[in-house]
Design a protein around this motif. Structure first.
Motif, PDB file in Angstrom:
ATOM      1  N   LEU A 286       6.197  18.673  -9.397  1.00 41.68           N
ATOM      2  CA  LEU A 286       6.695  17.998  -8.197  1.00 41.68           C
ATOM      3  C   LEU A 286       7.728  16.936  -8.560  1.00 41.68           C
ATOM      4  N   HIS A 287       7.488  16.217  -9.667  1.00 45.69           N
ATOM      5  CA  HIS A 287       8.339  15.088 -10.025  1.00 45.69           C
ATOM      6  C   HIS A 287       9.457  15.464 -10.975  1.00 45.69           C
ATOM      7  N   PHE A 288       9.211  16.389 -11.874  1.00 48.31           N
ATOM      8  CA  PHE A 288      10.205  16.695 -12.895  1.00 48.31           C
ATOM      9  C   PHE A 288      10.906  18.037 -12.652  1.00 48.31           C
ATOM     10  N   GLY A 289      10.350  18.855 -11.776  1.00 48.25           N
ATOM     11  CA  GLY A 289      11.009  20.085 -11.438  1.00 48.25           C
ATOM     12  C   GLY A 289      11.227  21.020 -12.602  1.00 48.25           C
ATOM     13  N   ASP A 290      10.321  20.955 -13.605  1.00 47.35           N
ATOM     14  CA  ASP A 290      10.537  21.775 -14.793  1.00 47.35           C
ATOM     15  C   ASP A 290       9.667  23.027 -14.808  1.00 47.35           C
ATOM     16  N   GLY A 291       8.916  23.218 -13.731  1.00 41.89           N
ATOM     17  CA  GLY A 291       8.117  24.422 -13.649  1.00 41.89           C
ATOM     18  C   GLY A 291       6.878  24.414 -14.528  1.00 41.89           C
ATOM     19  N   THR A 292       6.564  23.292 -15.151  1.00 42.59           N
ATOM     20  CA  THR A 292       5.405  23.225 -16.032  1.00 42.59           C
ATOM     21  C   THR A 292       4.118  23.425 -15.248  1.00 42.59           C
ATOM     22  N   GLU A 293       3.256  24.230 -15.747  1.00 42.13           N
ATOM     23  CA  GLU A 293       1.949  24.479 -15.099  1.00 42.13           C
ATOM     24  C   GLU A 293       0.827  24.185 -16.097  1.00 42.13           C
TER      25      GLU A 293
ATOM     26  N   LEU B  37       0.862  -1.187   0.000  1.00 41.99           N
ATOM     27  CA  LEU B  37       0.000   0.000   0.000  1.00 41.99           C
ATOM     28  C   LEU B  37       0.897   1.235   0.000  1.00 41.99           C
ATOM     29  N   HIS B  38       0.695   2.111  -0.981  1.00 41.81           N
ATOM     30  CA  HIS B  38       1.577   3.270  -1.132  1.00 41.81           C
ATOM     31  C   HIS B  38       0.918   4.535  -0.595  1.00 41.81           C
ATOM     32  N   VAL B  39       1.627   5.189   0.323  1.00 42.06           N
ATOM     33  CA  VAL B  39       1.183   6.461   0.898  1.00 42.06           C
ATOM     34  C   VAL B  39       2.196   7.523   0.455  1.00 42.06           C
ATOM     35  N   PRO B  40       1.843   8.395  -0.495  1.00 42.52           N
ATOM     36  CA  PRO B  40       2.853   9.242  -1.149  1.00 42.52           C
ATOM     37  C   PRO B  40       3.219  10.516  -0.405  1.00 42.52           C
ATOM     38  N   PHE B  41       2.659  10.761   0.759  1.00 37.16           N
ATOM     39  CA  PHE B  41       2.817  12.073   1.383  1.00 37.16           C
ATOM     40  C   PHE B  41       4.067  12.150   2.259  1.00 37.16           C
ATOM     41  N   CYS B  42       4.784  13.276   2.130  1.00 41.16           N
ATOM     42  CA  CYS B  42       5.997  13.524   2.921  1.00 41.16           C
ATOM     43  C   CYS B  42       6.023  14.981   3.370  1.00 41.16           C
ATOM     44  N   GLU B  43       6.626  15.192   4.529  1.00 42.71           N
ATOM     45  CA  GLU B  43       6.816  16.562   5.009  1.00 42.71           C
ATOM     46  C   GLU B  43       8.009  17.228   4.329  1.00 42.71           C
ATOM     47  N   ARG B  44       8.914  16.433   3.786  1.00 40.28           N
ATOM     48  CA  ARG B  44      10.029  16.922   2.976  1.00 40.28           C
ATOM     49  C   ARG B  44      10.180  15.987   1.775  1.00 40.28           C
ATOM     50  N   LEU B  45      10.433  16.542   0.596  1.00 39.84           N
ATOM     51  CA  LEU B  45      10.643  15.722  -0.597  1.00 39.84           C
ATOM     52  C   LEU B  45      12.141  15.581  -0.836  1.00 39.84           C
ATOM     53  N   CYS B  46      12.673  14.383  -0.576  1.00 36.16           N
ATOM     54  CA  CYS B  46      14.111  14.154  -0.737  1.00 36.16           C
ATOM     55  C   CYS B  46      14.495  14.258  -2.213  1.00 36.16           C
ATOM     56  N   PRO B  47      15.631  14.890  -2.527  1.00 37.61           N
ATOM     57  CA  PRO B  47      15.987  15.147  -3.924  1.00 37.61           C
ATOM     58  C   PRO B  47      16.286  13.902  -4.743  1.00 37.61           C
ATOM     59  N   TYR B  48      16.629  12.787  -4.096  1.00 38.36           N
ATOM     60  CA  TYR B  48      16.990  11.571  -4.819  1.00 38.36           C
ATOM     61  C   TYR B  48      15.820  10.612  -4.996  1.00 38.36           C
TER      62      TYR B  48
ATOM     63  N   PHE C   1      10.058   7.694  -6.046  1.00 38.82           N
ATOM     64  CA  PHE C   1       8.730   7.141  -5.816  1.00 38.82           C
ATOM     65  C   PHE C   1       7.685   8.243  -5.949  1.00 38.82           C
ATOM     66  N   ASN C   2       6.434   7.845  -6.097  1.00 39.31           N
ATOM     67  CA  ASN C   2       5.370   8.833  -6.135  1.00 39.31           C
ATOM     68  C   ASN C   2       5.331   9.542  -4.789  1.00 39.31           C
ATOM     69  N   ARG C   3       5.463  10.869  -4.808  1.00 41.06           N
ATOM     70  CA  ARG C   3       5.505  11.613  -3.552  1.00 41.06           C
ATOM     71  C   ARG C   3       4.775  12.933  -3.730  1.00 41.06           C
ATOM     72  N   TYR C   4       4.290  13.463  -2.618  1.00 40.85           N
ATOM     73  CA  TYR C   4       3.439  14.640  -2.640  1.00 40.85           C
ATOM     74  C   TYR C   4       3.611  15.355  -1.309  1.00 40.85           C
ATOM     75  N   PRO C   5       3.784  16.688  -1.301  1.00 40.01           N
ATOM     76  CA  PRO C   5       3.905  17.398  -0.019  1.00 40.01           C
ATOM     77  C   PRO C   5       2.665  17.188   0.842  1.00 40.01           C
ATOM     78  N   PHE C   6       2.875  16.880   2.099  1.00 40.78           N
ATOM     79  CA  PHE C   6       1.760  16.546   2.976  1.00 40.78           C
ATOM     80  C   PHE C   6       0.808  17.713   3.173  1.00 40.78           C
ATOM     81  N   ARG C   7      -0.464  17.440   2.897  1.00 43.55           N
ATOM     82  CA  ARG C   7      -1.571  18.337   3.228  1.00 43.55           C
ATOM     83  C   ARG C   7      -2.704  17.471   3.739  1.00 43.55           C
ATOM     84  N   ALA C   8      -3.189  17.789   4.923  1.00 50.05           N
ATOM     85  CA  ALA C   8      -4.209  16.945   5.541  1.00 50.05           C
ATOM     86  C   ALA C   8      -5.473  16.869   4.691  1.00 50.05           C
ATOM     87  N   ASP C   9      -5.815  17.977   3.998  1.00 48.80           N
ATOM     88  CA  ASP C   9      -7.041  17.980   3.207  1.00 48.80           C
ATOM     89  C   ASP C   9      -6.923  17.114   1.961  1.00 48.80           C
TER      90      ASP C   9
END
Length: 440
Positions: free
Chosen positions: A433-440, A42-53, A56-64
């Motif tokens: 978040l994943h590619f850091g290319d600033g794409t919006e 079971l994958h929980v992608p939320f982190c309080e800090r996103l490690c640069p290396y 995995f699927n990751r997302y800054p933690f937001r309770a909502d």
């Protein structure tokens, strides 16, 4: 080591070609073998800090965002139960599964209601080794894996982990306090950071010896194409030339000599021994891929291995929630592996676990390992990898363990790139978040 460089260059395109995913219209995972008990990831992608290396699927933690996600994951678990899966082990990876401790506990409790679960493993970060969390996990979780990476304050600052997760001294103290709550506590370390020195590595090994944890993993730094730029910016250029020397230090300090502190369980997993050199049977390998040949996986960005195929779940969290709400599972892409690729995967996992049973290999694939994988066998033999290679089994030398580490490192990098293929379809904030290319 010349063999390492050759092996890395050889395996990179080979693994990339084997791990190409395609969109699938399948809405659920395949039906299980009714005679098999599985591990559920079971994958929980939320982190309080996103490690640069981290790839995995990751997302800054937001309770909502995290609260509804946990609810969706519990619904996907019910779908898995409806398919008839028998689950004996649950493993929560991330991300940081303990980021919402009550949601995690509710999910564990539902898993025990739906399945006959014997054991639960959970990953966490050092700042969650506090009494409030530990008391809630006690009894629910048998195996806890703490992502420490290093006790060195300089490295922790480079990884943006120092302020949130604490200093090396604080982490060391928290590990000691957490050990009594679980059957097994694993300290997860990484070696060969660009700025890591031998002195830093020896200091980390000393902390491992003294902290009391009964298991540790020392995995080499590996990344994906998507995280290369961010990691290089924060940590510096990778240098695989030191990897062999660092691995020999780790292997020698932890498991070398006449009276070793630890026993090798895999190429990079070590279990602590007692005064008589024994290992507690409760301390199992805390790496789900090595314990189960096939396994279902739920949650955004997770990967299932079933029926000779890899199923990749949706990476977008809003789309993941929508898929579950519509009554389907989150399967998005699929990779069908050839028989030879499956044989290579079995070969790699068995050697990673330090022993290949030739009769078992022949039973699974209908051919001997020598005739199925002649090039792999010849390369390892020519480079002194085999301590034993008889009609029954293969055992590895120290050099062989390192070459298998290189193979496994490249395989995991390939899995990271498989994830990258799936998340390349993200847009806006989630893509950046994943590619850091600033794409919006």
């Amino acid at each position: 080591m010349l063999a390492e460089r050759f092996l890395t260059k050889l395996l990179k395109p080979m693994i990339a070609n084997a791990l190409l995913s395609e969109p699938t219209d399948e809405t659920h995972l395949p039906a299980p073998d009714p005679n098999v008990s599985y591990m559920l990831y079971l994958h929980v992608p939320f982190c309080e800090r996103l490690c640069p290396y981290c790839s995995f699927n990751r997302y800054p933690f937001r309770a909502d965002v995290a609260g509804p996600y946990f609810a969706s994951m519990r619904e996907e678990m019910r779908m898995l139960a409806d398919l008839g899966y028998r689950i004996e082990t649950m493993y929560f990876g991330g991300g940081t599964p303990t980021v919402m401790i009550d949601e995690l506990c509710q999910t564990i409790d539902l898993g025990r209601e739906l399945f006959c679960v014997d054991e639960v493993g959970v990953e966490t970060n050092p700042n969650h080794l506090i009494p409030e969390c530990l008391r809630k996990l006690q009894g629910r979780v048998q195996r806890l894996s703490v992502g420490v990476q290093s006790f060195d304050d300089g490295l922790l600052r480079q990884m943006d982990r120092y302020e949130k997760y604490g200093s090396g001294d604080e982490i060391f103290e928290r590990i000691g306090e957490a050990i009594p709550y679980f059957n097994s506590l694993n300290v997860d370390m990484i070696f060969n950071f660009p700025s890591q020195t031998e002195d830093i590595l020896f200091a980390d090994l000393e902390r491992i010896a003294l902290c009391g944890a009964r298991q540790t993993t020392f995995s080499p730094l590996y990344i994906s194409n998507a995280t290369m730029r961010k990691m290089t910016s924060d940590l510096g250029e990778m240098d695989h030339r030191r990897e062999w020397d660092y691995y020999r230090i780790i292997d020698g300090v932890l498991a070398g000599g006449e009276d070793p502190l630890f026993r090798r369980e895999t190429v990079w997993t070590f279990n602590r021994t007692d005064a008589e050199g024994r290992v507690d049977d409760a301390v199992r390998i805390n790496e789900y891929q090595t314990s189960y040949n096939e396994y279902p996986a739920i949650g955004s960005g997770s990967i299932t291995h079933m029926d000779g195929a890899l199923y990749v779940n949706e990476f977008s969290i809003p789309k993941y929630n929508d898929m579950i709400a519509s009554g389907r599972m989150s399967v998005k892409e699929k990779t069908v592996m050839s028989t030879r690729d499956l044989a290579r995967y079995r070969f790699l996992l068995d050697l990673y676990r330090l022993r290949l049973d030739k009769a078992r290999f022949r039973e699974e694939f209908g051919r001997s390992v020598e005739t199925m994988l002649p090039a792999e066998m010849a390369f390892l033999a020519a480079n002194g990898a085999f301590e034993v290679n008889d009609e029954d089994q293969i055992l590895l030398t120290e050099r062989g363990r390192y070459l298998v580490l290189v193979m496994y490192r490249q395989f995991l990098s390939g899995m990271n790139n498989l994830r990258e293929q799936a998340r390349s379809r993200l847009s806006g904030y989630e893509r950046s978040l994943h590619f850091g290319d600033g794409t919006e």
